[in-house]
Design a protein around this motif. Sequence first.
Motif, PDB file in Angstrom:
ATOM      1  N   GLU A  51      73.371 -43.315 -47.124  1.00 24.34           N
ATOM      2  CA  GLU A  51      74.320 -43.081 -46.041  1.00 24.34           C
ATOM      3  C   GLU A  51      75.263 -44.270 -46.014  1.00 24.34           C
ATOM      4  O   GLU A  51      74.839 -45.408 -45.873  1.00 24.34           O
ATOM      5  CB  GLU A  51      73.614 -42.997 -44.693  1.00 24.34           C
ATOM      6  CG  GLU A  51      72.793 -41.766 -44.481  1.00 24.34           C
ATOM      7  CD  GLU A  51      72.126 -41.794 -43.127  1.00 24.34           C
ATOM      8  OE1 GLU A  51      72.368 -40.853 -42.344  1.00 24.34           O
ATOM      9  OE2 GLU A  51      71.384 -42.747 -42.852  1.00 24.34           O
ATOM     10  N   LYS A  59      88.186 -37.356 -46.964  1.00 21.66           N
ATOM     11  CA  LYS A  59      87.429 -36.982 -48.159  1.00 21.66           C
ATOM     12  C   LYS A  59      88.217 -37.271 -49.430  1.00 21.66           C
ATOM     13  O   LYS A  59      87.638 -37.631 -50.454  1.00 21.66           O
ATOM     14  CB  LYS A  59      87.073 -35.495 -48.113  1.00 21.66           C
ATOM     15  CG  LYS A  59      86.067 -35.135 -47.064  1.00 21.66           C
ATOM     16  CD  LYS A  59      85.787 -33.647 -47.083  1.00 21.66           C
ATOM     17  CE  LYS A  59      84.814 -33.264 -45.992  1.00 21.66           C
ATOM     18  NZ  LYS A  59      84.513 -31.834 -46.008  1.00 21.66           N
ATOM     19  N   SER A 116      78.232 -35.292 -49.070  1.00 26.22           N
ATOM     20  CA  SER A 116      78.964 -34.686 -47.962  1.00 26.22           C
ATOM     21  C   SER A 116      79.492 -35.802 -47.072  1.00 26.22           C
ATOM     22  O   SER A 116      78.958 -36.913 -47.071  1.00 26.22           O
ATOM     23  CB  SER A 116      78.065 -33.735 -47.162  1.00 26.22           C
ATOM     24  OG  SER A 116      76.991 -34.445 -46.585  1.00 26.22           O
ATOM     25  N   TYR A 117      80.543 -35.492 -46.313  1.00 21.70           N
ATOM     26  CA  TYR A 117      81.182 -36.486 -45.457  1.00 21.70           C
ATOM     27  C   TYR A 117      81.439 -35.867 -44.091  1.00 21.70           C
ATOM     28  O   TYR A 117      82.093 -34.832 -43.994  1.00 21.70           O
ATOM     29  CB  TYR A 117      82.496 -36.955 -46.087  1.00 21.70           C
ATOM     30  CG  TYR A 117      83.205 -38.029 -45.315  1.00 21.70           C
ATOM     31  CD1 TYR A 117      82.669 -39.299 -45.193  1.00 21.70           C
ATOM     32  CD2 TYR A 117      84.426 -37.768 -44.707  1.00 21.70           C
ATOM     33  CE1 TYR A 117      83.328 -40.288 -44.490  1.00 21.70           C
ATOM     34  CE2 TYR A 117      85.095 -38.754 -43.999  1.00 21.70           C
ATOM     35  CZ  TYR A 117      84.546 -40.018 -43.899  1.00 21.70           C
ATOM     36  OH  TYR A 117      85.191 -40.994 -43.197  1.00 21.70           O
ATOM     37  N   LEU A 122      79.279 -40.960 -45.049  1.00 25.07           N
ATOM     38  CA  LEU A 122      79.150 -40.316 -46.353  1.00 25.07           C
ATOM     39  C   LEU A 122      77.662 -40.235 -46.682  1.00 25.07           C
ATOM     40  O   LEU A 122      76.972 -41.253 -46.686  1.00 25.07           O
ATOM     41  CB  LEU A 122      79.884 -41.136 -47.417  1.00 25.07           C
ATOM     42  CG  LEU A 122      79.749 -40.675 -48.863  1.00 25.07           C
ATOM     43  CD1 LEU A 122      80.400 -39.310 -49.054  1.00 25.07           C
ATOM     44  CD2 LEU A 122      80.368 -41.691 -49.800  1.00 25.07           C
TER      45      LEU A 122
END
Length: 143
Positions: A51, A59, A116-117, A122
């Motif tokens: 993380e 993004k 994924s963000y 992130l």
Amino acid sequence: MKLAHTTANNWLPSLIDEMFKNDYLGGTTETAKSFVPSINVAEREESYLLELSIPGFSKDEVHIEVDKDVLTIASQVEKIEEDAALKFTRREFGKKSFKRSFNLPETVNQNDIDASYKNGVLLITLPKKEEALPLPKRKISLK
């Protein structure tokens, strides 16, 4: 297996940085402090989780790549033209370029890495290879 390691508590470089890079004008000048995003590294039974705290980035500004067992997360931020009509009395936030790299253990399945963000965090999932997963409990019969 560790995905990241920490060094000994070395306070001297940060003290020297504070002395020479401090903003003595109360936030009206931009200091040359580098940006290193904070990271959490966790291990699950089936994967590792990274993380990265990068609020304010989109993004499209974040790039993730794997090359020769090294995971690299980076963002290159261009200097934004400032509005001449604005005169800041204090300016503390803004985006800065960064780059973080991690050596991946052999147990990571590099083909299935997922990212994924959301809300400035992130999240990168590094799944373990099948042979690195713990075997389920099984009963062995006597002959």
